[in-house]
Design an enzyme around this catalytic site. Structure first.
Site, PDB file in Angstrom:
ATOM      1  N   ALA A  30       3.949   1.538  -1.066  1.00 52.08           N
ATOM      2  CA  ALA A  30       4.595   1.662  -2.372  1.00 52.08           C
ATOM      3  C   ALA A  30       3.603   2.179  -3.418  1.00 52.08           C
ATOM      4  O   ALA A  30       3.947   3.025  -4.263  1.00 52.08           O
ATOM      5  CB  ALA A  30       5.173   0.318  -2.801  1.00 52.08           C
ATOM      6  N   TYR A  75       0.842  -1.208   0.000  1.00 57.76           N
ATOM      7  CA  TYR A  75       0.000   0.000   0.000  1.00 57.76           C
ATOM      8  C   TYR A  75       0.878   1.260   0.000  1.00 57.76           C
ATOM      9  O   TYR A  75       0.637   2.209  -0.750  1.00 57.76           O
ATOM     10  CB  TYR A  75      -0.898  -0.047   1.231  1.00 57.76           C
TER      11      TYR A  75
HETATM   12  P1  NDP Z   1     -13.397   1.395   1.141  1.00 59.66           P
HETATM   13  O1  NDP Z   1     -12.884   0.004   1.234  1.00 59.66           O
HETATM   14  O2  NDP Z   1     -14.705   1.723   1.764  1.00 59.66           O
HETATM   15  O3  NDP Z   1     -13.465   1.854  -0.377  1.00 59.66           O
HETATM   16  C1  NDP Z   1     -12.661   1.323  -1.371  1.00 59.66           C
HETATM   17  C2  NDP Z   1     -13.492   1.195  -2.618  1.00 59.66           C
HETATM   18  O4  NDP Z   1     -12.630   0.739  -3.679  1.00 59.66           O
HETATM   19  C3  NDP Z   1     -14.622   0.183  -2.477  1.00 59.66           C
HETATM   20  O5  NDP Z   1     -15.845   0.809  -2.797  1.00 59.66           O
HETATM   21  C4  NDP Z   1     -14.269  -0.904  -3.485  1.00 59.66           C
HETATM   22  O6  NDP Z   1     -15.385  -1.344  -4.221  1.00 59.66           O
HETATM   23  C5  NDP Z   1     -13.377  -0.156  -4.454  1.00 59.66           C
HETATM   24  N1  NDP Z   1     -12.510  -1.094  -5.157  1.00 59.66           N
HETATM   25  C6  NDP Z   1     -11.664  -2.011  -4.639  1.00 59.66           C
HETATM   26  N2  NDP Z   1     -11.053  -2.687  -5.622  1.00 59.66           N
HETATM   27  C7  NDP Z   1     -11.541  -2.173  -6.783  1.00 59.66           C
HETATM   28  C8  NDP Z   1     -11.297  -2.431  -8.164  1.00 59.66           C
HETATM   29  N3  NDP Z   1     -10.401  -3.364  -8.552  1.00 59.66           N
HETATM   30  N4  NDP Z   1     -11.973  -1.709  -9.077  1.00 59.66           N
HETATM   31  C9  NDP Z   1     -12.872  -0.774  -8.704  1.00 59.66           C
HETATM   32  N5  NDP Z   1     -13.143  -0.470  -7.423  1.00 59.66           N
HETATM   33  C10 NDP Z   1     -12.478  -1.170  -6.490  1.00 59.66           C
HETATM   34  O7  NDP Z   1     -12.241   2.301   1.748  1.00 59.66           O
HETATM   35  P2  NDP Z   1     -12.074   3.885   1.887  1.00 59.66           P
HETATM   36  O8  NDP Z   1     -13.302   4.593   1.496  1.00 59.66           O
HETATM   37  O9  NDP Z   1     -11.509   4.132   3.215  1.00 59.66           O
HETATM   38  O10 NDP Z   1     -10.922   4.145   0.824  1.00 59.66           O
HETATM   39  C11 NDP Z   1     -11.120   4.934  -0.341  1.00 59.66           C
HETATM   40  C12 NDP Z   1      -9.770   5.508  -0.777  1.00 59.66           C
HETATM   41  O11 NDP Z   1      -9.271   6.357   0.249  1.00 59.66           O
HETATM   42  C13 NDP Z   1      -8.702   4.451  -1.023  1.00 59.66           C
HETATM   43  O12 NDP Z   1      -7.923   4.821  -2.143  1.00 59.66           O
HETATM   44  C14 NDP Z   1      -7.872   4.514   0.245  1.00 59.66           C
HETATM   45  O13 NDP Z   1      -6.534   4.110   0.020  1.00 59.66           O
HETATM   46  C15 NDP Z   1      -7.946   6.009   0.560  1.00 59.66           C
HETATM   47  N6  NDP Z   1      -7.638   6.350   1.930  1.00 59.66           N
HETATM   48  C16 NDP Z   1      -8.523   6.083   2.950  1.00 59.66           C
HETATM   49  C17 NDP Z   1      -8.212   6.438   4.251  1.00 59.66           C
HETATM   50  C18 NDP Z   1      -9.144   6.189   5.396  1.00 59.66           C
HETATM   51  O14 NDP Z   1      -8.754   6.480   6.538  1.00 59.66           O
HETATM   52  N7  NDP Z   1     -10.351   5.686   5.174  1.00 59.66           N
HETATM   53  C19 NDP Z   1      -6.941   7.087   4.579  1.00 59.66           C
HETATM   54  C20 NDP Z   1      -6.102   7.322   3.444  1.00 59.66           C
HETATM   55  C21 NDP Z   1      -6.451   6.959   2.179  1.00 59.66           C
HETATM   56  P3  NDP Z   1     -16.128  -2.718  -3.920  1.00 59.66           P
HETATM   57  O15 NDP Z   1     -16.684  -2.563  -2.530  1.00 59.66           O
HETATM   58  O16 NDP Z   1     -17.138  -2.789  -4.999  1.00 59.66           O
HETATM   59  O17 NDP Z   1     -15.053  -3.776  -3.993  1.00 59.66           O
END
Ligand code: NDP
Length: 249
Positions: free
Chosen positions: A151, A149
């Protein structure tokens, strides 16, 4: 004319709040998901937005998505938010190559594929656009046991910059929003006292919400940020600006 915003991974967490925020701001919104069509349908009923199943890391599905969007909306996206992301918790010496590849595939390759496809559409329409990548504290600091993650998000930091450099002449701005500790269903599962633990080391003394992320994303998407590109905006309550003290560990 309505503006079109595309949010990857819009079904849950931060992405879901971004979909709601763009819809509330008058955008047409398309969001992607992979896992749960029922959750997508419930969001479609809650706000004016349309869900599309699309694996962010699939090199055939992503260009096909943008063809579908053109047929459906008749235009290129004005805004793309590369939000889809996954995490693996494992120390470097134990991390499997499968997990490494899965995280890179969604977080970094997915960001590249969507950026390339969306930018080609934006250029075809000649109207410019805004791309916002969702980063993390891992853009600049290393989190133990989040090897792949860290990286991938370090890659997003640099991919944001090179995209901004190469796409700037087309009027496409590319920026990154790097969230701090944001409370949602996923992070609540990390520990029962997630909010209290992260609030203690966050200068603003609380964890963030999806709405805290949506405001800066909308700012970077809109005309108020028309001369801003290649930047990372830390939306973290000061968390990643603060050095730890020796007596805390
Ligand atoms: P969630 O797990 O709630 O959201 C991640 C989303 O990504 C899910 O809706 C999932 O969809 C989707 N997803 C996963 N794999 C794929 C794929 N191959 N193609 C399309 N969609 C995909 O986590 P967060 O809301 O917390 O995270 C959202 C972003 O924020 C991420 O990039 C995370 O790294 C970043 N982030 C979050 C932080 C936090 O504290 N929450 C802190 C720092 C960064 P599905 O459910 O349909 O698989």
């Amino acid at each position: 004319m309505a503006r079109l915003a595309v949010v990857t991974g819009g079904n849950t967490g931060i992405g879901r709040d971004l979909v709601k925020a763009f819809a509330a701001d008058g955008y047409e919104v398309a969001f992607t998901y992979v896992a749960d069509p029922d959750a997508a349908h419930s969001l479609e009923h809650e706000v004016t937005a349309t869900g599309f199943p699309c694996d962010a890391g699939d090199e055939e599905a992503v260009p096909a998505l943008y063809e579908t969007l053109r047929e459906r909306f008749g235009c290129a996206p004005d805004v793309l938010v590369n939000n889809a992301g996954i995490q693996t918790w494992a120390p470097l010496l134990e991390l499997s190559v499968e997990r490494w590849d899965a995280v890179m595939r969604t977080n970094l390759r997915g960001c590249f594929l969507n950026t390339q496809a969306a930018a080609r559409e934006m250029i075809a329409d000649g109207k410019g656009g805004a791309i916002i990548n969702i980063g993390s504290g891992c853009n600049k600091v290393a989190f133990p046991n989040l090897v792949d993650y860290t990286a991938s998000k370090g890659g997003i930091e640099q991919f944001t910059k090179i995209s901004a450099v190469e796409l700037g002449s087309h009027g496409i701005r590319v920026n990154c929003v790097a969230p701090g500790a944001i409370l949602n269903a996923r992070t609540a599962e990390e520990s029962p006292d997630y909010a209290a633990r992260w609030s203690r080391i966050t200068p603003l003394a609380r964890v963030g919400t999806g709405e805290d992320i949506a405001g800066p994303v909308l700012f970077l998407a809109g005309p108020a940020a028309s001369f801003v590109t290649g930047q990372t905006l830390w939306v973290d309550g000061g968390l990643f600006t603060r050095a730890p003290w020796a007596d805390e560990v």
